[in-house]
Scaffold this active site. Structure first.
Site, short mmCIF file in Angstrom:
data_model
loop_
_atom_site.label_atom_id
_atom_site.label_comp_id
_atom_site.label_asym_id
_atom_site.label_seq_id
_atom_site.Cartn_x
_atom_site.Cartn_y
_atom_site.Cartn_z
N GLY A 84 -33.72 -8.03 66.29
CA GLY A 84 -33.40 -6.91 65.46
C GLY A 84 -31.75 -6.59 65.92
N GLY A 85 -31.70 -6.47 67.29
CA GLY A 85 -30.49 -6.10 67.82
C GLY A 85 -30.43 -6.44 69.42
N MET A 86 -29.43 -6.51 69.95
CA MET A 86 -29.11 -6.91 71.32
C MET A 86 -28.07 -5.91 72.02
SD MET A 86 -30.24 -8.55 74.18
CE MET A 86 -29.47 -8.04 75.59
N ASP A 115 -39.90 -15.11 77.62
CA ASP A 115 -39.78 -15.32 75.92
C ASP A 115 -41.34 -15.32 75.34
OD1 ASP A 115 -36.84 -15.37 76.40
OD2 ASP A 115 -37.11 -17.48 76.01
N GLN A 153 -26.92 -15.47 72.84
CA GLN A 153 -27.82 -14.59 73.33
C GLN A 153 -28.83 -14.71 74.54
OE1 GLN A 153 -29.57 -11.61 71.84
NE2 GLN A 153 -31.14 -11.74 73.74
N HIS A 172 -31.35 2.65 68.80
CA HIS A 172 -31.90 1.90 70.02
C HIS A 172 -31.15 1.03 70.97
CE1 HIS A 172 -35.48 -0.47 71.88
NE2 HIS A 172 -34.49 -1.37 72.02
N GLU A 173 -30.15 0.30 70.21
CA GLU A 173 -29.31 -0.31 71.17
C GLU A 173 -28.07 0.52 71.45
OE1 GLU A 173 -30.49 -3.15 71.46
OE2 GLU A 173 -31.78 -3.50 69.72
N GLU A 196 -36.91 -0.90 78.38
CA GLU A 196 -37.31 -0.78 76.89
C GLU A 196 -38.10 0.42 76.38
OE1 GLU A 196 -35.99 -2.47 74.66
OE2 GLU A 196 -35.02 -4.15 75.78
N ASN A 246 -25.54 -5.52 73.97
CA ASN A 246 -24.58 -6.28 74.68
C ASN A 246 -23.30 -5.10 74.75
OD1 ASN A 246 -25.60 -8.77 74.94
ND2 ASN A 246 -25.26 -9.00 72.80
N ARG A 254 -35.29 -13.71 62.22
CA ARG A 254 -35.41 -12.81 63.18
C ARG A 254 -37.01 -12.59 63.36
NH1 ARG A 254 -35.60 -6.02 62.11
NH2 ARG A 254 -36.24 -5.55 64.12
N TYR A 285 -42.15 -1.45 75.32
CA TYR A 285 -41.46 -0.36 74.39
C TYR A 285 -42.30 0.91 74.17
CZ TYR A 285 -38.31 -4.45 72.98
OH TYR A 285 -37.57 -5.30 72.95
N GLN A 328 -30.23 -12.72 76.97
CA GLN A 328 -31.51 -12.06 77.30
C GLN A 328 -32.69 -12.70 77.06
OE1 GLN A 328 -32.57 -8.14 76.18
NE2 GLN A 328 -33.66 -7.72 78.02
#
Ligand code: BES
Ligand code: ZN
Length: 643
Positions: free
Chosen positions: A311-313, A416, A182, A338-339, A361, A315, A598, A424, A184
């Site tokens: 939740g998601g990334m 972070d 991960q 979203h992703e 975002e 990539n 998560r 968002y 980001q």
């Protein structure tokens, strides 16, 4: 002089950088301005300072020097060693100099062991600089003049912040280990020495060696029919920022969902994931119709183990997805929208620095709502918009003013630590206002052109403002004005007169909740058969902070909330349980905390628990048990609540 006041008050050339108050970061990347895409009005991308002294386009979170010498391509050759929990091998970086004499290449690293740096087989001198706890360690390489590629042999630390190594017990199948990265925001440097800045775009290829029974996948070309032989080749021909480089290895199988879409998951989850996310192909199609062609060939999903910290990334070509959204009824699939939307906003047009995260975002959240409306209709969209708006209101109530600003000042801070709903939901609301003012069709046309004009570029907030200036502000002078735009981007809070999402379905829920709270209706008599997850979340999230033991027991016995299978509903209910010390839910709370990593789901629970001594003791027990299975980011985000 620009219209937007303070923003453009003076321009400070890179050499004069000392004029800014350059906070604690020892040597940030101070000369990136030219790296960033510019509009026809290129002055917008000069090193522009606001009154706070932030230089637009300067990446305060990288030591790299892309404006002197820039990495353009990476060639990875890595072996995953599950015994030592290390990636071991080398990366060859192709470079381009802005001036022929620029022979000093600065890369970002974090906890990497560098074995050797070489050019065409000959060792070249390198030096590790001082370590910053948030940014890692600069690696400075002196290249022979005219050398246009360099090879770094290295291995990662078992504690690499961007890699999680899972034992078989931490997977669904329990038989094979698993690895995922991960990157980001600033963690690619913990598994590759590179220029770890979103304004440096690279193409890459990779050879990944794994135990023979496992499959490797990357944010690149993946061949679903590849033979499992422990050696895998990848290629990413489009230039991407470093935070989108991603790798996962595990007992993975593939199932197609549509012509261009499919899912990779452990065998035990494959069918349910493919069913849950079967609308992905339709989402891809409507997004293309509205915002222009999908630029990345295939769009697949990878379902990760529950320790995945997000939740998601997004990539590229392969979004990484938490299994906690497989609810059985597609109720949480806005995550997929979203992703997927990031393929346009984020991956095609990218934020140039982490200050500009809202460009990724906020645009993506706006697109997510639009995609959800196109696929699932207006009512669902309205409910999700209200829930998102309430998340925003809660953050605005809780955060410091500086953290409510879209173009946030992150100097001296770890991105972070500043994660919130502001980029968002506030970003999306800003775009929604423009849409309302100029009309949906016109705004769609604008966005389609924006994605085209900045395709494969990394841009700053100032570039976006200058672009608006050149386009919508000229086209719609009666509907839009620069001061309002400045307020949205540089002022805290939600601007007065902003769009305020509403849902008729939720008005009914408000009435029901009130009737129950006043004792007029028994919980068991509430008609909930037609409720979706959204009604449940709205019903629970808007309960008064304090409820009696009898009220909680009544809700629980009527609706079996403690044993709900939906992880979002469980989250809302467990928050209420902690706020009211409702002990019958604590066994579930414990198992929830130790089985899910998560952060969005566990962090608010830890925070709430930490407010009382008994709560904190409970949190500490759960955290200690969960810790070996948590991702490094989840550990870091929560350890403060239990110590
Ligand atoms: N790109 C983000 C995750 C991210 C943001 C990681 C910033 C590190 C730094 C991803 O697209 C995302 O927004 N995930 C959200 C999804 C949700 C808003 C639907 C998440 O993980 O909760
Ligand atoms: Zn996102």
């Amino acid at each position: 002089m620009k219209k937007y006041g303070l923003l453009a008050t003076f321009v400070c050339a890179p050499v004069l950088f000392a004029c800014s108050d350059n906070t604690s970061l020892s040597s940030p990347n101070t000369e990136n301005e030219q790296a960033v895409a510019s509009t026809s009005d290129s002055s917008a991308d000069a090193a522009k300072h606001t009154d706070a002294g932030i230089a637009s386009g300067v990446d305060y979170h990288s030591f790299a020097n892309p404006n002197e010498i820039r990495v353009t391509h990476l060639s990875l050759d890595l072996t995953a060693n599950f015994e030592s929990k290390q990636l071991v091998g080398e990366v060859t970086l192709d470079v381009e100099r802005t001036k022929p004499e620029n022979n000093t290449l600065v890369l970002d690293t974090r906890a990497l062991e560098i074995q050797r740096v070489s050019v065409e087989g000959e060792s070249v001198p390198f030096e590790m600089g001082e370590t910053d706890p948030d940014l890692g360690t600069p690696l400075t390489i002196t290249l022979p003049s005219a050398a246009n590629s360099v090879t770094v042999a290295y291995s990662t630390s078992p504690e690499a912040s961007g890699v999680q190594w899972l034992t078989p017990a931490q997977t669904a199948g329990k038989k094979h280990p698993f690895l995922f990265t991960q990157a980001q925001a600033v963690h690619a440097r913990s598994f590759i020495p590179l220029q770890d800045s979103p304004q440096v775009r690279v193409t890459y290829d990779a050879t990944i060696k794994t135990p023979e029974s496992l499959l490797a996948v990357m944010s690149a070309s993946n061949d679903p029919t590849t033979e499992r032989d422990g050696e895998y080749e990848f290629n990413m021909p489009q230039p991407i920022p470093s935070y989108l480089i991603a790798l996962a290895i595990g007992d993975l199988e593939f199932k197609a969902m549509g012509e261009r879409t499919g899912v990779y998951a452990e065998p035990a989850l494959l069918e349910s994931a493919a069913k849950e996310f079967e609308d992905t192909e339709a989402m891809l199609e409507v997004t293309e119709e509205t915002y222009g062609p999908y630029q990345w060939d295939r769009y697949d999903l990878l379902i990760l183990p529950p320790s995945f910290p997000f939740g998601g990334m997004e990539n590229p070509r392969l979004s990484f997805i938490t299994p906690t959204v497989i609810a059985g009824d597609k109720s949480l699939v806005s995550l997929i929208a979203h992703e997927l939307a990031h393929s346009w906003s984020g991956n095609t047009v990218t934020n140039a620095t982490w200050r500009d995260l809202w460009l990724n975002e906020g645009f993506t959240t706006y697109l997510t709502y639009r995609i959800m409306e196109m696929i699932y209709g207006h009512d669902r969209f309205k409910k999700e918009a209200v829930l998102g708006y309430q998340d925003l209101e809660n953050d605005v109530a809780a955060l410091e003013e500086n953290d409510e600003i879209l173009a946030i000042d992150l100097r001296g801070r770890n991105p972070d630590d500043v994660f919130s709903n502001i980029p968002y939901e506030k970003g999306a609301l800003f775009l929604r206002e423009i849409e309302h003012k100029i009309g949906r069709e016109n705004f769609d046309a604008f966005l389609m052109q924006y994605f085209k004009d900045f395709a494969f570029k990394s841009i700053t907030t100032d570039t976006f403002i200058a672009y608006l200036d050149d386009t919508l502000l000229k086209q719609y002078p009666d509907q839009l004005d620069a001061n309002r735009i400045h307020t949205w981007i540089f002022e805290p809070g939600i601007p007065e007169g902003a769009p305020h999402p509403e849902s008729d379905a939720f008005t009914k829920i408000d009435d029901t909740r009130s009737a129950w709270l006043s004792g007029d209706v028994k919980a068991a008599d509430i008609e909930t058969a037609q409720w979706t997850v959204h009604e449940w979340l709205y019903f629970l999230n808007n309960m008064p902070e304090s409820l009696s033991e009898a009220q909680l027991a009544e809700l629980d016995s009527a609706f079996s909330l403690t044993s709900t299978k939906n992880n979002e509903i469980a989250h809302s209910w467990l928050m209420i349980a902690v706020q009211n010390n409702y002990q019958p839910a604590y066994d579930r709370l414990y198992s929830y905390l130790v089985s899910i990593g998560r952060n969005k789901l566990v962090k608010p629970l830890y925070r709430e628990l930490s407010k009382t001594p008994e709560g904190k003791a409970f949190a500490k027990r759960a955290f200690e048990e969960a810790k070996p299975g948590y991702h490094p980011l989840t550990v870091k985000a929560n350890e403060g609540f239990v110590n």
